[in-house]
Design an enzyme around this catalytic site. Sequence first.
Site, mmCIF file in Angstrom:
data_model
loop_
_atom_site.group_PDB
_atom_site.id
_atom_site.type_symbol
_atom_site.label_atom_id
_atom_site.label_comp_id
_atom_site.label_asym_id
_atom_site.label_seq_id
_atom_site.Cartn_x
_atom_site.Cartn_y
_atom_site.Cartn_z
ATOM 1 C CB THR A 186 -0.874 0.039 1.259
ATOM 2 O OG1 THR A 186 0.005 0.024 2.398
ATOM 3 C CG2 THR A 186 -1.794 -1.156 1.353
ATOM 4 C CE LYS A 440 -15.034 13.121 12.161
ATOM 5 N NZ LYS A 440 -13.760 12.498 12.363
ATOM 6 C CD1 TRP A 445 -18.506 14.282 10.217
ATOM 7 C CD2 TRP A 445 -18.900 12.536 8.880
ATOM 8 N NE1 TRP A 445 -18.214 13.147 10.919
ATOM 9 C CE2 TRP A 445 -18.438 12.057 10.126
ATOM 10 C CE3 TRP A 445 -19.193 11.623 7.879
ATOM 11 C CZ2 TRP A 445 -18.290 10.699 10.399
ATOM 12 C CZ3 TRP A 445 -19.040 10.275 8.151
ATOM 13 C CH2 TRP A 445 -18.594 9.815 9.399
#
Length: 547
Positions: A186, A440, A445
Site C-alpha cells: 500500500t 468535522k 461532516w
Amino acid sequence: MYGLMMDTPLLIWSLIEHAKQNHPDTQIVTRGTEGEIRRYTYSDLHRRSMQCANALRSLGLQPSDRIATLAWNTDRHLELYFGVSGSGLILHTINPRLHPEQIAWITNHAEDQILCFDLTFLPLIEAIAPHCKTIKHYILMTDAAHMPSASKVPNLLCYETLIQAASDQFDWPILEERTAATLCYTSGTTGNPKGVLYSHRSTLLHTYAICMPDTLNISARDCILPVVPMFHVNAWGLPYAAALTGCKLVLPGPGLDGKSLYELFEQEQVTLSAGVPTVWLGLLAYVKQNQLKFSTMHRTVIGGSSVPPAMLKTFEIDYGVQVLHAWGMTEMSPLGTSCTLKHKHAALDRETQLAIKCKQGRAVYGVQMRIVDDEGQTLPWDGQRSGHLQVKGPWIVREYFKEEGGNPLLPDGWFPTGDVATIDADGYMQITDRSKDVIKSGGEWISSIDLENLAMSHPSVQMAACIAVPHPKWDERPLLIVMQRSGETVSKEQLLAHFQGKIAKWWMPDDIVFVDTIPLGATGKILKTKLREQFADYKLPETFNAR
Ligand code: AMP
C-alpha cells in the site's frame, strides 16, 4: 454431497495459455524506455514468458520466492507478470515514485531475491542496492547493447541475454489455486507500507469480474492502453484481463505526457484506456490546446481518486468518450465498484445520467458493501446518510503480509476501507471522503471531495484540495487550496461567488489559498498529509467568510 465437476485450479498461467491458443496473432505494442516502438503477439508473449520462467529457474530460486520489479508498462514487465507468477514465484511490483529509503525498506520486508528494473531506474538502484539486504541478482530489463559498461550495481544481469539463452519450453506447475502470486505494498501515507499478497485464485476471479459488461466491458474487439502503471495494483488487473479476452494491448512505457499518450491512442486505434484523474488532466489539456479529437477511443476508466464532474463532462460531451468511474483499493485487487447506468436510466436526460456517472458506482458481483455509523450500526441505503464503508469478498485482503499492522479485519470479518460514503437505493455508492480527510464542523461532516469538485468546475482552476483547519468555535473549518490553470486567474471572491447557491452556506470554505503546485503522492493522488503539514500553522482570517 459434493458437485461432480472438475476441480481445475484457477492459475495465472492459464490466461497466457488461453491467449496463445485463441489469439496468437493479436498484437502487443510497447513504447520502450528510449521511445522506440516494439511490436509482437500473444504467441510471442507466451514463448518469452516461458523463457522468462526458465531463466529465473536457472538462478536457483525456491517456490514462492519474491521477484521484485521497478518497471514501466512494457512487454518485458508483462512477460514477468506471467513468467514469475506462472512458475510458482511471487511477482512483487514496486512503485518507483516512492522515497528510495521506502523502496529499500519494502524489498527487505518482502525479502526479494531478485530485482528486475528498467534502465530509467539505474541511478535509483545504484543508490539503494547497498541497503537491499536480500537481493541476490539485479536484472536490467534491456538488451546487451544498452547494458552499462560499468555499474555500481552488484550481480547485474541483462534481461535479454538471459531470455535468449533460456529454453522456450516450460511445464507450468499445477499449483494449489490459493498459492500466492503477486505482492503489492500500500502507498502507506502513515506508518510503514503494508504488503497485500494476492493469490492465483483471487487474481483470476478479479479478472473475470473486471471484464464483465457492467464493469469495464472488455472484449476481443478492444485495444486497451493502460496508463495506470503495472506497479500500481497490477495496473488494476488489466494485463490479466487482456490475456483473458485476447484484446490488443498497448503499453506506453514511461511516456505518460499528453502528447505521447495521444499519439499512441491514435496510431494504435486504442478503444479503452484507464488511469487516475491527474493523468487525464495532462491529456485533456494537450488535446484542447491542439484542437484534437479521439478517433477510436470511446471509453476510459477513471479511478484512484474521485473523478471531477467537470472532467467527466469534458470527456463525455466534448469528446464523446464514455467515462467509467471506478473505485477500489490495493487491498481489493483493486476493483470494488464501477459506475454504469441501468436500463431504467435510459429515459433520463443527459445531465441526470451524468450526475449518476459521477458516483463511484455499484458493487461488482463478488464484493459486498455496507456503510456503518461511528457506533458500527449499519446505515440504510438512502443516498443521504454517509458512513464508514466496509467490504467483503474473495479478492479482498484477509491479512497483510507478515501480519504487518495486525489483523485488518473487524471481528465480524468485514474490511474497513477508511472511506466514507453514501449508498443509494439502486446500490450506487458515492465516496464523500477518506475518514481522515473529513472536515468535522460543529459536529457535522463537510465533504472535502464535494468542495474540490465544485472548485474544479471553475474554468480557471486546474486542481483543488480541501483540508480541515482547527477552529475555536466549530472544531474544524474547510480551507481550500487552489492551483490555477496556466495563464488564467481567478480571485477568492470570484471563486466563492462560484460556490454560492451550490452548497449549504456552512460548507463555504473559510479561506482560499492559491499555490503554484499541489503535492501528489506516488500513485498520483493529492497528498493531503503534506498539505496539512504545510498549513499546520495556518490561521483562518477572522473576517473572511464569517458565518
Ligand atoms: P490505493 O490503495 O492506493 O489504490 O488507494 C485506495 C483509496 O483510493 C481508496 O480507499 C479511496 O480512498 C481512493 N479511491 C480510489 N478510487 C476512488 C474513486 N473513484 N473515488 C474516490 N476515491 C477513490
